[in-house]
Design a protein around this motif. Structure first.
Motif, PDB file in Angstrom:
ATOM      1  N   ALA A 501       0.944  -1.301   0.012  1.00 40.18           N
ATOM      2  CA  ALA A 501      -0.299  -0.107   0.057  1.00 40.18           C
ATOM      3  C   ALA A 501       0.924   1.201  -0.074  1.00 40.18           C
ATOM      4  O   ALA A 501       2.210   1.223   0.666  1.00 40.18           O
ATOM      5  N   LEU A 502       0.483   2.009  -0.692  1.00 39.31           N
ATOM      6  CA  LEU A 502       1.029   3.439  -0.694  1.00 39.31           C
ATOM      7  C   LEU A 502       0.096   4.525  -0.354  1.00 39.31           C
ATOM      8  O   LEU A 502      -0.971   4.500  -0.716  1.00 39.31           O
ATOM      9  N   VAL A 503       0.434   5.212   0.903  1.00 37.21           N
ATOM     10  CA  VAL A 503      -0.488   6.240   1.497  1.00 37.21           C
ATOM     11  C   VAL A 503      -1.085   7.188   0.461  1.00 37.21           C
ATOM     12  O   VAL A 503      -2.335   7.734   0.788  1.00 37.21           O
ATOM     13  N   TYR A 504      -0.677   7.465  -0.496  1.00 40.01           N
ATOM     14  CA  TYR A 504      -0.956   8.543  -1.375  1.00 40.01           C
ATOM     15  C   TYR A 504      -1.817   7.950  -2.541  1.00 40.01           C
ATOM     16  O   TYR A 504      -2.511   8.860  -3.284  1.00 40.01           O
ATOM     17  N   GLU A 505      -1.829   6.752  -2.690  1.00 38.97           N
ATOM     18  CA  GLU A 505      -2.413   6.154  -3.972  1.00 38.97           C
ATOM     19  C   GLU A 505      -4.015   6.546  -4.123  1.00 38.97           C
ATOM     20  O   GLU A 505      -4.270   6.613  -5.081  1.00 38.97           O
ATOM     21  N   VAL A 506      -4.932   6.343  -3.321  1.00 43.21           N
ATOM     22  CA  VAL A 506      -6.059   6.730  -3.417  1.00 43.21           C
ATOM     23  C   VAL A 506      -6.429   8.018  -4.171  1.00 43.21           C
ATOM     24  O   VAL A 506      -7.086   8.260  -5.119  1.00 43.21           O
ATOM     25  N   GLY A 507      -5.674   9.128  -3.854  1.00 39.33           N
ATOM     26  CA  GLY A 507      -5.601  10.246  -4.509  1.00 39.33           C
ATOM     27  C   GLY A 507      -5.268   9.978  -5.956  1.00 39.33           C
ATOM     28  O   GLY A 507      -5.708  10.979  -6.987  1.00 39.33           O
ATOM     29  N   VAL A 508      -4.475   8.981  -6.317  1.00 39.84           N
ATOM     30  CA  VAL A 508      -4.303   9.175  -7.900  1.00 39.84           C
ATOM     31  C   VAL A 508      -5.340   8.318  -8.402  1.00 39.84           C
ATOM     32  O   VAL A 508      -5.749   8.497  -9.495  1.00 39.84           O
ATOM     33  N   LEU A 509      -5.643   7.081  -7.681  1.00 38.49           N
ATOM     34  CA  LEU A 509      -6.717   6.398  -8.421  1.00 38.49           C
ATOM     35  C   LEU A 509      -7.901   6.854  -8.680  1.00 38.49           C
ATOM     36  O   LEU A 509      -8.695   6.646  -9.492  1.00 38.49           O
ATOM     37  N   LYS A 510      -8.300   7.790  -7.809  1.00 40.66           N
ATOM     38  CA  LYS A 510      -9.471   8.700  -7.771  1.00 40.66           C
ATOM     39  C   LYS A 510      -9.960   9.072  -9.000  1.00 40.66           C
ATOM     40  O   LYS A 510     -11.153   8.788  -9.629  1.00 40.66           O
ATOM     41  N   LYS A 511      -8.951   9.834  -9.979  1.00 38.91           N
ATOM     42  CA  LYS A 511      -9.558  10.355 -11.384  1.00 38.91           C
ATOM     43  C   LYS A 511      -9.805   9.275 -12.341  1.00 38.91           C
ATOM     44  O   LYS A 511     -10.487   9.454 -13.309  1.00 38.91           O
ATOM     45  N   TYR A 512      -9.062   8.129 -12.080  1.00 40.85           N
ATOM     46  CA  TYR A 512      -9.450   7.046 -13.120  1.00 40.85           C
ATOM     47  C   TYR A 512     -10.837   6.153 -12.570  1.00 40.85           C
ATOM     48  O   TYR A 512     -11.510   5.786 -13.505  1.00 40.85           O
ATOM     49  N   ALA A 513     -11.143   6.075 -11.459  1.00 38.24           N
ATOM     50  CA  ALA A 513     -12.291   5.238 -10.874  1.00 38.24           C
ATOM     51  C   ALA A 513     -13.485   6.175 -10.781  1.00 38.24           C
ATOM     52  O   ALA A 513     -14.350   5.481 -11.116  1.00 38.24           O
ATOM     53  N   VAL A 514     -13.471   7.330 -10.496  1.00 40.23           N
ATOM     54  CA  VAL A 514     -14.789   8.128 -10.493  1.00 40.23           C
ATOM     55  C   VAL A 514     -15.532   8.210 -11.962  1.00 40.23           C
ATOM     56  O   VAL A 514     -16.654   7.812 -11.801  1.00 40.23           O
ATOM     57  N   PRO A 515     -14.920   8.387 -12.872  1.00 40.75           N
ATOM     58  CA  PRO A 515     -15.636   8.333 -14.137  1.00 40.75           C
ATOM     59  C   PRO A 515     -16.350   6.624 -14.407  1.00 40.75           C
ATOM     60  O   PRO A 515     -17.413   6.714 -14.795  1.00 40.75           O
ATOM     61  N   ARG A 516     -15.419   5.583 -14.279  1.00 42.43           N
ATOM     62  CA  ARG A 516     -16.037   4.472 -14.159  1.00 42.43           C
ATOM     63  C   ARG A 516     -17.028   3.953 -13.348  1.00 42.43           C
ATOM     64  O   ARG A 516     -18.297   3.349 -13.824  1.00 42.43           O
ATOM     65  N   LEU A 517     -17.041   4.670 -12.086  1.00 40.18           N
ATOM     66  CA  LEU A 517     -18.140   4.169 -11.116  1.00 40.18           C
ATOM     67  C   LEU A 517     -19.504   4.888 -11.407  1.00 40.18           C
ATOM     68  O   LEU A 517     -20.587   4.654 -11.092  1.00 40.18           O
ATOM     69  N   LYS A 518     -19.101   5.968 -12.162  1.00 46.30           N
ATOM     70  CA  LYS A 518     -20.367   7.130 -12.284  1.00 46.30           C
ATOM     71  C   LYS A 518     -21.322   6.407 -13.621  1.00 46.30           C
ATOM     72  O   LYS A 518     -22.282   6.861 -13.831  1.00 46.30           O
ATOM     73  N   GLU A 519     -20.332   5.513 -14.148  1.00 45.17           N
ATOM     74  CA  GLU A 519     -21.047   4.777 -15.317  1.00 45.17           C
ATOM     75  C   GLU A 519     -22.410   3.751 -14.732  1.00 45.17           C
ATOM     76  O   GLU A 519     -23.232   3.367 -15.788  1.00 45.17           O
ATOM     77  N   ILE A 520     -22.241   3.411 -13.565  1.00 43.31           N
ATOM     78  CA  ILE A 520     -23.352   2.449 -13.013  1.00 43.31           C
ATOM     79  C   ILE A 520     -24.353   3.517 -12.579  1.00 43.31           C
ATOM     80  O   ILE A 520     -24.348   4.498 -11.752  1.00 43.31           O
ATOM     81  N   ASN A 521     -25.582   3.249 -13.068  1.00 46.99           N
ATOM     82  CA  ASN A 521     -26.845   4.197 -13.050  1.00 46.99           C
ATOM     83  C   ASN A 521     -27.701   3.447 -12.002  1.00 46.99           C
ATOM     84  O   ASN A 521     -27.506   2.270 -11.589  1.00 46.99           O
ATOM     85  N   LYS A 522     -28.489   4.275 -11.519  1.00 43.50           N
ATOM     86  CA  LYS A 522     -29.554   3.863 -10.432  1.00 43.50           C
ATOM     87  C   LYS A 522     -30.436   2.890 -10.655  1.00 43.50           C
ATOM     88  O   LYS A 522     -31.097   2.153  -9.848  1.00 43.50           O
ATOM     89  N   ASN A 523     -30.825   2.124 -11.899  1.00 43.11           N
ATOM     90  CA  ASN A 523     -31.215   1.064 -12.066  1.00 43.11           C
ATOM     91  C   ASN A 523     -30.719  -0.032 -12.082  1.00 43.11           C
ATOM     92  O   ASN A 523     -31.142  -1.273 -12.164  1.00 43.11           O
ATOM     93  N   GLU A 524     -29.317   0.103 -11.741  1.00 41.67           N
ATOM     94  CA  GLU A 524     -28.632  -1.268 -11.625  1.00 41.67           C
ATOM     95  C   GLU A 524     -28.444  -1.661 -10.388  1.00 41.67           C
ATOM     96  O   GLU A 524     -28.521  -0.718  -9.352  1.00 41.67           O
ATOM     97  N   PRO A 525     -28.565  -3.139  -9.943  1.00 40.81           N
ATOM     98  CA  PRO A 525     -28.182  -3.522  -8.588  1.00 40.81           C
ATOM     99  C   PRO A 525     -26.837  -2.968  -7.714  1.00 40.81           C
ATOM    100  O   PRO A 525     -26.912  -3.002  -6.551  1.00 40.81           O
ATOM    101  N   LEU A 526     -25.982  -2.714  -8.619  1.00 36.83           N
ATOM    102  CA  LEU A 526     -24.625  -2.383  -8.008  1.00 36.83           C
ATOM    103  C   LEU A 526     -24.417  -0.807  -7.707  1.00 36.83           C
ATOM    104  O   LEU A 526     -23.542  -0.577  -7.404  1.00 36.83           O
ATOM    105  N   TYR A 527     -25.670  -0.048  -7.906  1.00 41.98           N
ATOM    106  CA  TYR A 527     -25.488   1.380  -7.904  1.00 41.98           C
ATOM    107  C   TYR A 527     -25.238   1.817  -6.332  1.00 41.98           C
ATOM    108  O   TYR A 527     -24.353   2.736  -6.266  1.00 41.98           O
ATOM    109  N   SER A 528     -25.707   0.965  -5.463  1.00 44.06           N
ATOM    110  CA  SER A 528     -25.508   1.241  -4.068  1.00 44.06           C
ATOM    111  C   SER A 528     -23.760   1.164  -3.795  1.00 44.06           C
ATOM    112  O   SER A 528     -23.351   1.938  -3.174  1.00 44.06           O
TER     113      SER A 528
END
Length: 565
Positions: A501-528
């Motif tokens: 683990a690198l203590v700074y890594e979430v700040g780096v991963l964030k810009k890659y992960a957020v757009p992908r997570l926002k692709e999951i819409n409220k009609n999908e079971p994994l939205y929560s």
């Protein structure tokens, strides 16, 4: 579904919709369905978003229960138990606070400290203290007091936390304040209040199964797991794991970096580039130390076995270890355990009828032992190459070990003694690699190590495999079950553990992960689940990836590595 005046239509667990009065509570709607559940219901999904049982429903939609036999149910249980612990300590020792450190022995290791924010001074707890705290927790739980959630303006919440000495929470929340009318959830119970990045169970009475285990200099808060419900899991000491966590937490304390807000402070003040260099240097120093230990080992091991859970960075670690071993005069030869898979038709199947590629029997370990024995005896061996598209093992190159060559074998079963049972233990050196996150969101909200690895996997699957986040998240429970069965029971077999683990890594991963997570819409079971991860990421400021070195373990997931994979 359409609203009918003062009536709404609610479908529970895909059953036919019921016509119910508008404003009915979630709890009552679930009761009206007549569906029975194997464990206590603690919350629900309303149109795939988690809500509390007292929530009033004002529109038609789909509803399903969250019970304690689910991952979200377990998270609610653990958060609520931490609330009770914090309250019990405050009532007994008003001058002390609880710091929730890290997972350990199927529980959460905690310490008490004095009210010093910049320099946490641990309080030396005794068995008697633990017994007193446990008794107070039991009294609170037996009283079955409700957890009451209120939404307050974010700025008011920040002032409230500052006023009552909870600077860690105030400092955390200030980075979410942008003047757009944000609110923050605050839970109240018996005069105590707190903030968590998730819901709690309805009342303390749901928390009857727990324990506090004295584990100096702190203690372990124990609760049921999905596998042990409704009981506590067996207590298994993890001295090696504890030592690794303590080592990295000591380093974090020296730098004054225990919580996300302190990391955000470094980013805001422009010090993140220098901090990344220090964090990466620490890992390189540890890898060099492991290589030196292998070199000086009295048994002169010939086989280095590297194991660990998914997305721990084992591949990059192996490559960097090879470099350090070359510095010490060795010439490592890397062998992939995956090349020793049995042919597809011989692969065992799981309870769901699907191929279980993580089962121990998916590896032809007899053949692996025969090949390794031959190599160690100086023979030229025909190496296999597993062809994944066809599911068949084929002939690969031949291999013969030369002077000063050492075998590195990477695979999920590497720490299982059965894997190379025919090879003398004195010739083997086992390394456990995992992302053992030591950074906390605040004093009471820890960063789950599994969440860090999930974010790594979401980013890697998107970057290199073109998998959407919904597919990665959907597979994650199966991956976790495989880890619980095939990896975690053997981690204490390691000769050394490496924290990737690198203590700074979430700040780096964030810009890659957020757009992908926002692709999951409220009609999908994994939205929560997407919402939960997005809220978690919202606490972190962005870190530019150009500051990440090309040989960093993080590059295995975001790309741009100097290594070939």
């Amino acid at each position: 579904m359409k609203d009918k005046g003062k009536k709404i239509e609610i479908a529970v667990n895909e059953h036919p919709a019921m016509t119910l009065p508008k404003g009915i509570t979630v709890r009552k709607a679930l009761e009206e369905s007549g569906i029975e559940y194997p464990h206590p219901v603690v919350a629900a999904y309303l149109d795939n978003k988690i809500v509390e049982l007292d929530r009033k429903i004002s529109y038609s939609g789909k509803l399903s229960a969250v019970h304690l036999g689910s991952m979200d149910g377990m998270r609610l249980y653990q958060r609520s138990l931490i609330f009770v612990l914090v309250r019990a300590v405050k009532e007994i020792y008003p001058d002390l606070q609880v710091y929730v450190n890290h997972p350990l022995s199927k529980g959460v290791y905690c310490e008490l400290f004095t009210n010093s924010y910049k320099n946490i001074n641990s309080f030396k707890i005794t068995k008697t203290d633990v017994a007193i705290i446990k008794k107070k927790m039991r009294e609170i739980i037996d009283a079955d007091e409700p957890f009451i959630r209120k939404e307050v303006p974010l700025e008011k919440g920040i002032r409230l936390f500052y006023k009552h000495g909870q600077k860690d929470k105030a400092q955390l929340l200030k980075y979410r304040c942008n003047g757009n009318g944000e609110t923050v959830s605050i839970y109240y119970c018996g005069g105590e209040w707190n903030h968590f990045y998730g819901f709690l169970v309805p009342s303390t009475g749901y928390l009857k199964v727990f324990d506090l285990a004295y584990y100096p200099p702190g203690f372990i808060l124990r609760s049921p797991t999905l596998e042990s419900l409704p009981h506590l899991p067996p207590f298994v000491p993890q001295p090696k794991m504890f030592k690794v966590f303590q080592e990295y937490e000591s380093w974090a304390k020296i730098l004054g970096l225990e919580t996300v807000s302190l990391l955000n402070d470094i980013i805001t003040k422009g010090g993140i580039e220098e901090f990344i260099k220090v964090a990466e240097a620490l890992q390189e120093k540890k890898i060099a130390y492991i290589a030196d230990t292998i070199t000086r080992h009295k048994n002169q091991p010939r086989i280095i076995l590297i194991g660990g859970p998914s997305s721990s960075g084992k591949t990059t670690f192996s490559k960097r270890l090879c470099i350090q071993l070359r510095v010490n005069g060795f010439r490592p030869v890397v062998i992939a355990a995956d090349d020793f898979f049995v042919n597809r038709e011989l692969t065992p199947r799981g309870d769901d009828g699907e191929y279980d590629f993580e089962a121990f029997e998916a590896i032809d370990y007899h053949y692996l032992n025969r090949v390794i024995r031959g190599l160690l005896a100086g023979e030229t061996m025909q190496m296999p190459r597993f062809d994944f598209p066809s599911g068949m093992r084929k002939k690969g190159a031949t291999l013969r070990l030369e002077k000063n060559q050492i075998i590195i074998l990477e695979g999920i079963h590497s720490l299982n003694h059965r894997l190379l049972s025919e090879i003398p233990d004195g010739l083997k050196y086992r390394i456990y690699v995992s992302a053992l996150t030591t950074l906390n969101v605040d004093n009471h909200n820890r960063v789950f190590t599994s969440d860090s690895r999930l974010l790594r996997r979401i980013v890697r699957d998107s970057q290199f495999r073109n998998y959407p986040a919904r597919e990665t998240i959907g597979r994650w429970p199966s991956v976790r079950r495989g880890e619980e069965k095939n990896i975690f029971p053997y981690q204490e077999n390691a000769d050394v553990m490496f924290n990737s683990a690198l203590v700074y890594e979430v700040g780096v991963l964030k810009k890659y992960a957020v757009p992908r997570l926002k692709e999951i819409n409220k009609n999908e079971p994994l939205y929560s689940e997407a919402c939960r991860l997005l809220k978690f990421l919202s606490y972190f400021l962005d870190v530019a990836d150009e500051n990440v070195p090309e040989d960093s373990i993080l590059r295995e997931f975001i790309g741009g590595s100097s290594f070939k994979y």
